[in-house]
Scaffold this active site. Sequence first.
Site, PDB file in Angstrom:
ATOM      1  CG  HIS A  88      -1.967  -1.072   1.215  1.00 58.13           C
ATOM      2  ND1 HIS A  88      -3.235  -0.929   0.713  1.00 58.13           N
ATOM      3  CD2 HIS A  88      -1.887  -2.344   1.665  1.00 58.13           C
ATOM      4  CE1 HIS A  88      -3.907  -2.059   0.866  1.00 58.13           C
ATOM      5  NE2 HIS A  88      -3.103  -2.950   1.431  1.00 58.13           N
ATOM      6  CG  ASN A 161      -7.997  -4.182   0.933  1.00 59.66           C
ATOM      7  OD1 ASN A 161      -7.310  -3.202   1.177  1.00 59.66           O
ATOM      8  ND2 ASN A 161      -7.524  -5.413   0.963  1.00 59.66           N
TER       9      ASN A 161
HETATM   10 FE1  HDD Z   1      -2.604  -4.684   5.547  1.00 57.27          FE
HETATM   11  C1  HDD Z   1      -1.108  -1.674   5.153  1.00 57.27           C
HETATM   12  C2  HDD Z   1      -5.537  -3.390   4.270  1.00 57.27           C
HETATM   13  C3  HDD Z   1      -4.045  -7.801   5.652  1.00 57.27           C
HETATM   14  C4  HDD Z   1       0.114  -5.849   7.141  1.00 57.27           C
HETATM   15  N1  HDD Z   1      -3.193  -2.897   4.825  1.00 57.27           N
HETATM   16  C5  HDD Z   1      -2.438  -1.763   4.769  1.00 57.27           C
HETATM   17  C6  HDD Z   1      -3.217  -0.673   4.255  1.00 57.27           C
HETATM   18  C7  HDD Z   1      -4.464  -1.163   4.005  1.00 57.27           C
HETATM   19  C8  HDD Z   1      -4.453  -2.552   4.372  1.00 57.27           C
HETATM   20  C9  HDD Z   1      -5.639  -0.397   3.453  1.00 57.27           C
HETATM   21  C10 HDD Z   1      -2.713   0.734   4.008  1.00 57.27           C
HETATM   22  C11 HDD Z   1      -3.062   1.646   5.135  1.00 57.27           C
HETATM   23  C12 HDD Z   1      -2.644   3.062   4.795  1.00 57.27           C
HETATM   24  O1  HDD Z   1      -3.298   3.677   3.949  1.00 57.27           O
HETATM   25  O2  HDD Z   1      -1.643   3.497   5.342  1.00 57.27           O
HETATM   26  N2  HDD Z   1      -4.391  -5.462   4.969  1.00 57.27           N
HETATM   27  C13 HDD Z   1      -5.491  -4.745   4.585  1.00 57.27           C
HETATM   28  C14 HDD Z   1      -6.633  -5.622   4.546  1.00 57.27           C
HETATM   29  C15 HDD Z   1      -6.219  -6.859   4.911  1.00 57.27           C
HETATM   30  C16 HDD Z   1      -4.817  -6.760   5.203  1.00 57.27           C
HETATM   31  C17 HDD Z   1      -8.035  -5.171   4.168  1.00 57.27           C
HETATM   32  C18 HDD Z   1      -7.000  -8.127   5.062  1.00 57.27           C
HETATM   33  C19 HDD Z   1      -8.274  -8.192   5.256  1.00 57.27           C
HETATM   34  N3  HDD Z   1      -2.052  -6.498   6.216  1.00 57.27           N
HETATM   35  C20 HDD Z   1      -2.802  -7.659   6.216  1.00 57.27           C
HETATM   36  C21 HDD Z   1      -2.086  -8.708   6.918  1.00 57.27           C
HETATM   37  C22 HDD Z   1      -0.909  -8.148   7.363  1.00 57.27           C
HETATM   38  C23 HDD Z   1      -0.907  -6.768   6.913  1.00 57.27           C
HETATM   39  C24 HDD Z   1      -2.596 -10.108   7.142  1.00 57.27           C
HETATM   40  C25 HDD Z   1       0.223  -8.749   8.139  1.00 57.27           C
HETATM   41  C26 HDD Z   1       0.164  -9.847   8.807  1.00 57.27           C
HETATM   42  N4  HDD Z   1      -0.782  -3.923   5.980  1.00 57.27           N
HETATM   43  C27 HDD Z   1       0.177  -4.576   6.684  1.00 57.27           C
HETATM   44  C28 HDD Z   1       1.379  -3.713   6.986  1.00 57.27           C
HETATM   45  C29 HDD Z   1       0.961  -2.355   6.373  1.00 57.27           C
HETATM   46  C30 HDD Z   1      -0.398  -2.651   5.769  1.00 57.27           C
HETATM   47  C31 HDD Z   1       2.684  -4.296   6.552  1.00 57.27           C
HETATM   48  C32 HDD Z   1       1.941  -1.712   5.420  1.00 57.27           C
HETATM   49  C33 HDD Z   1       1.996  -0.268   5.809  1.00 57.27           C
HETATM   50  C34 HDD Z   1       1.247  -0.175   7.033  1.00 57.27           C
HETATM   51  O3  HDD Z   1       0.778  -1.403   7.376  1.00 57.27           O
HETATM   52  O4  HDD Z   1       1.049   0.830   7.666  1.00 57.27           O
HETATM   53  O5  HDD Z   1       1.583  -3.629   8.355  1.00 57.27           O
END
Ligand code: HDD
Length: 708
Positions: A88, A161
């Site tokens: 993202h 999402n």
């Molecule tokens: Fe995630 C970012 C949505 C599963 C780990 N995720 C991130 C963002 C969104 C989502 C919208 C961007 C937020 C922003 O605008 O800063 N992610 C989802 C959705 C998931 C999902 C809807 C499942 C239903 N994500 C998911 C899992 C993991 C992560 C299973 C880790 C185990 N996601 C992350 C992250 C991020 C992230 C690595 C990257 C940047 C951040 O968090 O701030 O921690």
Amino acid sequence: MATKKQPPATGVAPSPSHINTNQKVEALETFRADATNQALTTNQGVKIADNQNTLRAGERGPSLLEDFIMREKITHFDHERIPERIVHARGSAAHGVFKVYESQAELTKAAFLQDPSKETPVYVRFSTVQGSRGSADTVRDVRGFAVKFYTEEGNFDLVGNNMPVFFIQDAIKFPDFVHAVKPEPHNEMPQGASAHDTFWDFVSLVPESAHMVLWTMSDRAIPRSLRTMEGFGIHTFRFVNAQGKGRFVKFHWRPTIGSASLLWDEAQKLAGKDSDFHRRDLWEAIDNGDYPEWELGVQIVEEEDEHKFDFDLLDPTKIIPEELVPLKMIGKLTLNRNPDNFFAETEQVAFCPGHIVPGLDFTNDPLLQGRLFSYTDTQISRLGGPNFHEIPINRPLAPLHNGQRDAMHRQTIDKGQASYEPNSIDGGWPKETAPAAAGGGFESYTERVEGSKIRVRSPSFKDHYSQATLFWNSMTDPEKDHIVGAYSFELSKVERKPIRERQLGILANIDETLAARVAENLGLPAPKKNADADELGKSSVTESPALSIIAKAKPSVKTRKVAILAAPGADAASIKAAQDALKAEGAHAKVISPTLGSPAQGIEADATILGMPSIMFDGVIVAGGKDSAKTLSESGDARHFVLEAFKHLKAIGAIGDGEDVLAAAHLPSGEEGVAVGSDAKTVLKSFIEAMSKHRVWSRAQKAESVPA
Ligand code: HDD
């Protein structure tokens, strides 16, 4: 010795009862810097007399280390970048407000869902998943839809999402999935695209991804605009009311202007011609006062009904079909202010599904549980330490006090001697608020849990296909064609044949016709459904029109964009008539000409044909006027402009001589959605009617013969 505060007899100071947008604006005001009428200074506030020349020994001599002004400037510059989000990374955001329609006290005690006269400030960030920060907006991908509510009880982040399911069922698989979809490690290709071997290798080996991959191969993955996307909380969450009663809840965002998507050819071209297409559209809409809006819908399931479905509510690869549990609209989100500074706000905003407030709680969805850990952890490396909550965009409006101290970049100057609890030195402050009556603190929902410590997937998560079949069956014909096209495109880019074959096997388990159509495009034999696969399952709902964008589209041209094609000698009256008719319907017109300048008396061109090609518009009108029509007819670029609009199934209008341009482009005549004639009013009426349906789907087959 200083006198110490004495604790009051009972309770704690109440939270502010009402927080509004102005308070968020004011809170940010403290940190906002406006340089108007101000001298240029160093970071220490010393005025700079010369910002052009490094201090040197003699006119042609060496630069001097002593130059603290140059050193400070270059040092700061050298450290400007922070790590981009691991996923993202590419995003755009805006400020806004959320208002509940009526009190939801029966469902939840969350303060921001009680009073329809209250406005809760929000910051919403949309994003693509795979690409890096500078990647194109219109790639085929899932879009993030993350909402931070600055409620009076603390921040609530709904980090969702634009698709209601996910690729995997357990957070432990997330790094594997992300490594597979990101550019390949040996050559860092391709950027922002899933059409490569590692992605399809992984998903073809992990059948739980079948449902979500189908969504990403659908039109949902190439939205027309961020404003036309639906949003989903995905996991089942819990609402808890003041009496402590819990209910399951799924969250949905529905755009009030309806949903719409790009065509794949448009999306690919836009990625090159305007890689900021979505970001620009969001920014301009807010600038124009076309405030994007979404209704918040909830699906509520009583606790006693938890096991009455043919899928598990804790499985994030499943939806609750609206035929089983209808959506109840409970409030509206409006985005009404662009950020002042991309880095300070959009880049530094830190979302976390673990940011919740009283009245909400988690469930045991194993994907959600893992997310509760990952987000805070990632912010620590991305934003440089555990004080990221102090960055202005992340600060809650609710007061915050605790014994957490120090660490990198600490902003707060904590007073007092005791940074522990309980204490007697600082009067016992700050104090916990249990029981709830004493101050309304967060109390986890009491849920009975028992079982052995095991690493296993629940058998209730086994069905990987039945809802994918439901999604496929719910598509209209054009949407099915797009899905076939998307799988064919992506798999044709996969170099290893066994991966293509394995994915076809997955498609056959979803639907044999889908598999056969894709197989034909890949020159491979069509596989049959594996009737013995115990992941097949069965859905009690076989069709859900709510899943189709086209089936539920509401006719409207509001905020759509129209090109009025005109060259010098154009008929000003026909341009004015088009501008007025479109404005009256809430659409936006731009005059597009071979060159900038004035194509007609009193009319200025807004952009050139090459600068704003037809892929940037929802419809095209060719202005009247003999000379204009002649110039446009002779221009290959102008003919391509209308032909491309035809190919992309857009409404086309030609007033008076403008019709010659369509003829010169060899547009098939008498086509649906192509309005021609000398009476501007009649042409515009049919044009607007055609554009209100977004695209002329009946033209799809004919459009295939038009070159891209
Ligand atoms: Fe995630 C970012 C949505 C599963 C780990 N995720 C991130 C963002 C969104 C989502 C919208 C961007 C937020 C922003 O605008 O800063 N992610 C989802 C959705 C998931 C999902 C809807 C499942 C239903 N994500 C998911 C899992 C993991 C992560 C299973 C880790 C185990 N996601 C992350 C992250 C991020 C992230 C690595 C990257 C940047 C951040 O968090 O701030 O921690």
